[in-house]
Write a protein that holds these residues in place. Structure first.
Motif, short mmCIF file in Angstrom:
data_model
loop_
_atom_site.label_atom_id
_atom_site.label_comp_id
_atom_site.label_asym_id
_atom_site.label_seq_id
_atom_site.Cartn_x
_atom_site.Cartn_y
_atom_site.Cartn_z
N SER A 1 0.99 -0.97 -0.03
CA SER A 1 -0.15 -0.24 -0.03
C SER A 1 0.72 1.40 -0.04
O SER A 1 0.76 2.10 -0.72
CB SER A 1 -0.92 0.06 1.26
N PHE A 2 2.13 1.23 0.81
CA PHE A 2 2.76 2.43 0.69
C PHE A 2 3.48 2.64 -0.52
O PHE A 2 3.58 3.92 -0.84
CB PHE A 2 3.92 2.02 1.97
N LYS B 1 2.53 1.79 -3.34
CA LYS B 1 1.35 2.39 -4.60
C LYS B 1 1.22 3.75 -4.35
O LYS B 1 0.73 4.68 -5.32
CB LYS B 1 0.01 1.43 -4.39
N LYS B 2 1.06 4.29 -3.05
CA LYS B 2 0.71 5.52 -2.59
C LYS B 2 2.10 6.56 -3.30
O LYS B 2 1.79 7.66 -3.35
CB LYS B 2 0.58 5.86 -1.34
N HIS B 3 2.81 5.87 -3.58
CA HIS B 3 4.15 6.61 -4.11
C HIS B 3 4.58 6.22 -5.41
O HIS B 3 5.73 6.28 -5.91
CB HIS B 3 5.33 6.45 -3.30
N SER B 4 3.27 6.06 -6.22
CA SER B 4 3.34 5.85 -7.76
C SER B 4 4.13 4.66 -8.07
O SER B 4 4.30 4.62 -9.28
CB SER B 4 4.08 7.26 -8.27
#
Length: 86
Positions: free
Chosen positions: A13-14, A16-19
């Motif tokens: 998740s982390f 994915k939040k950072h592209s």
């Protein structure tokens, strides 16, 4: 440069939040497999982080050590751990 991967398995998740895309995460291996481990970076001779290794804290968790799978930039047989510090 030591980290900890929590038991919540939140790394995917982390990232994915950072592209990072699903394809990139799949190509580099599932980062959530490192859960509940102390994480150490594996660096090339120039000091660039190219992979990670994780060691369990719980004696019942297997495997004891876990490395990032081989990628375009990380070939385990070509890297001597901590050589950049020598």
């Amino acid at each position: 440069m030591i980290g900890y991967a929590p038991s919540s398995r939140a790394m995917n998740s982390f990232l994915k939040k950072h592209s990072f895309t699903d394809a990139e995460l799949t190509a580099a291996g599932n980062p959530d497999k490192f859960f509940k481990r102390i994480i150490f970076p594996i660096q090339d001779v120039m000091g660039n982080t190219i992979a990670f290794t994780g060691r369990v804290l719980d004696k019942n968790q297997e495997p004891k050590y876990l490395n990032t799978p081989e990628t375009v930039i990380f070939h385990k047989s070509r890297v001597l751990y901590n050589l950049e510090k020598a």
